[in-house]
Write a protein that holds these residues in place. Structure first.
Motif, short mmCIF file in Angstrom:
data_model
loop_
_atom_site.label_atom_id
_atom_site.label_comp_id
_atom_site.label_asym_id
_atom_site.label_seq_id
_atom_site.Cartn_x
_atom_site.Cartn_y
_atom_site.Cartn_z
N LEU A 153 11.34 -39.91 1.14
CA LEU A 153 10.57 -40.21 2.34
C LEU A 153 10.80 -39.19 3.45
CD1 LEU A 153 11.66 -43.56 1.57
CD2 LEU A 153 9.64 -43.66 2.98
N MET A 154 9.78 -39.09 4.30
CA MET A 154 9.87 -38.27 5.50
C MET A 154 9.40 -39.11 6.68
SD MET A 154 7.96 -34.63 6.10
CE MET A 154 7.64 -34.01 7.75
N VAL A 155 10.06 -38.99 7.83
CA VAL A 155 9.72 -39.76 9.03
C VAL A 155 9.20 -38.81 10.10
CG1 VAL A 155 10.63 -41.16 10.91
CG2 VAL A 155 11.37 -41.59 8.57
N ILE A 156 8.04 -39.15 10.68
CA ILE A 156 7.45 -38.34 11.74
C ILE A 156 7.20 -39.24 12.96
CG2 ILE A 156 5.58 -36.76 12.36
CD1 ILE A 156 4.91 -36.65 9.34
N ALA A 157 7.82 -38.92 14.09
CA ALA A 157 7.62 -39.70 15.31
C ALA A 157 7.95 -38.84 16.51
CB ALA A 157 8.48 -40.96 15.30
N VAL A 202 5.25 -40.43 3.46
CA VAL A 202 5.47 -39.99 4.84
C VAL A 202 5.19 -41.18 5.75
CG1 VAL A 202 4.56 -38.59 6.71
CG2 VAL A 202 4.95 -37.56 4.47
N LEU A 203 6.18 -41.53 6.56
CA LEU A 203 6.04 -42.60 7.54
C LEU A 203 5.75 -41.94 8.89
CD1 LEU A 203 6.26 -45.66 8.00
CD2 LEU A 203 8.71 -45.35 8.39
N MET A 204 4.54 -42.15 9.42
CA MET A 204 4.09 -41.38 10.56
C MET A 204 3.60 -42.24 11.73
SD MET A 204 0.83 -38.77 10.74
CE MET A 204 1.28 -37.99 9.20
N ASP A 205 4.18 -42.01 12.91
CA ASP A 205 3.69 -42.65 14.12
C ASP A 205 2.30 -42.11 14.43
OD1 ASP A 205 3.38 -43.93 16.53
OD2 ASP A 205 5.13 -43.03 17.49
N MET A 206 1.38 -42.96 14.88
CA MET A 206 0.03 -42.50 15.18
C MET A 206 -0.06 -41.75 16.51
SD MET A 206 -2.67 -45.29 13.65
CE MET A 206 -4.00 -44.08 13.64
N GLU A 207 1.03 -41.76 17.31
CA GLU A 207 1.05 -41.01 18.56
C GLU A 207 1.91 -39.77 18.36
OE1 GLU A 207 2.35 -43.36 21.81
OE2 GLU A 207 0.69 -44.78 21.69
N LEU A 208 1.29 -38.62 18.13
CA LEU A 208 2.02 -37.39 17.87
C LEU A 208 1.60 -36.29 18.84
CD1 LEU A 208 1.91 -37.08 13.96
CD2 LEU A 208 3.82 -37.85 15.38
N PRO A 209 2.57 -35.51 19.33
CA PRO A 209 2.22 -34.34 20.14
C PRO A 209 1.87 -33.16 19.26
CG PRO A 209 4.60 -34.53 19.98
CD PRO A 209 4.02 -35.72 19.24
N GLY A 210 1.19 -32.18 19.84
CA GLY A 210 0.91 -30.93 19.14
C GLY A 210 -0.27 -31.00 18.20
N LEU A 211 -0.25 -31.94 17.31
CA LEU A 211 -1.34 -32.15 16.36
C LEU A 211 -1.45 -33.65 16.11
CD1 LEU A 211 -3.40 -30.64 14.51
CD2 LEU A 211 -1.70 -30.84 12.68
N ASN A 212 -2.64 -34.21 16.32
CA ASN A 212 -2.81 -35.65 16.23
C ASN A 212 -2.57 -36.18 14.81
OD1 ASN A 212 -5.61 -36.07 14.78
ND2 ASN A 212 -5.87 -34.37 16.21
#
Length: 213
Positions: free
Chosen positions: A5-9, A52-62
């Motif tokens: 897994l990868m976490v993006i937030a 990939v577990l990804m927050d829907m609020e991301l900076p830089g690239l939506n």
């Protein structure tokens, strides 16, 4: 077999909390964390995590364009988006971009584990509290075309970066393109949207979920 897994937030606290929860669960391996969409695409392309577990609020690239680029670079990777009170068209856009599930942020640990397990088995997952909104979003056309329909991915990226306060010079350096290219994409975007200046661009980006207030 362990699920990689990868976490993006955006927020470090959320990333570390999710990472800690994942590491406490058997059968799961955390391979990376990222704080913005561009970093996430680079890491996912290299590491090719299964989920990939990804927050829907991301900076830089939506989140939508991040999802699309990750899935294009690593077709075997499944993306699970973390949603709060997202407008239906954003959930629809995330699913259209290749996301395999949407998990409500108010879900418990048990549901998080179920969702990850479902994606690991190549299934889709929608939180019960979001299912009605997601179904409506996917089944009905939006009243007005959103940024995810009206703009190209590059135009969306530049609109987001402008709304986040970056200058044309800094955007060009970050994206590895000329300032003339950035200006051209900006002009195309504002003409499509009928906007006048940076204030209009910022308000539009916030309304569409491309940037935070």
């Amino acid at each position: 077999m362990r699920t990689r897994l990868m976490v993006i937030a955006r927020h470090q606290l959320l990333r570390e909390a999710l990472a800690s929860l994942i590491q406490e669960q058997g059968g799961q391996e955390l391979v990376a964390q990222a704080g913005d969409g561009q970093e996430a695409v680079r890491l996912a392309s290299r590491l090719r995590p299964e989920v990939v577990l990804m927050d829907m609020e991301l900076p830089g690239l939506n989140c939508v364009d991040t999802t699309q680029r990750i899935v294009a670079a690593s077709p075997s990777t499944r993306v699970l988006c973390l949603a709060d009170e997202e407008p239906p068209h954003r959930m629809r856009a995330a699913l259209d971009a290749g996301a395999s599930g949407i998990l409500a942020k108010d879900s418990g640990v048990d549901e998080l584990v179920r969702a990850i397990g479902a994606l690991g088995r190549r299934q889709f997952y929608l939180s019960p509290s979001l299912t009605e909104a997601a179904v409506i979003a996917c089944a009905q056309p939006t009243a007005a075309p959103s940024a995810f329909v009206r703009l190209t991915p590059k135009e969306r990226e530049i609109v987001q970066l402008l709304a986040e306060g970056l200058s044309t010079k800094h955007i060009a350096a970050q994206l590895g393109v000329s300032q003339k290219t950035v200006a051209s994409h900006r002009e195309h975007a504002v003409n499509k949207l009928g906007l006048r200046g940076l204030a209009d661009i910022t308000r539009y980006a916030i309304r569409e979920g491309l940037a935070r207030p």
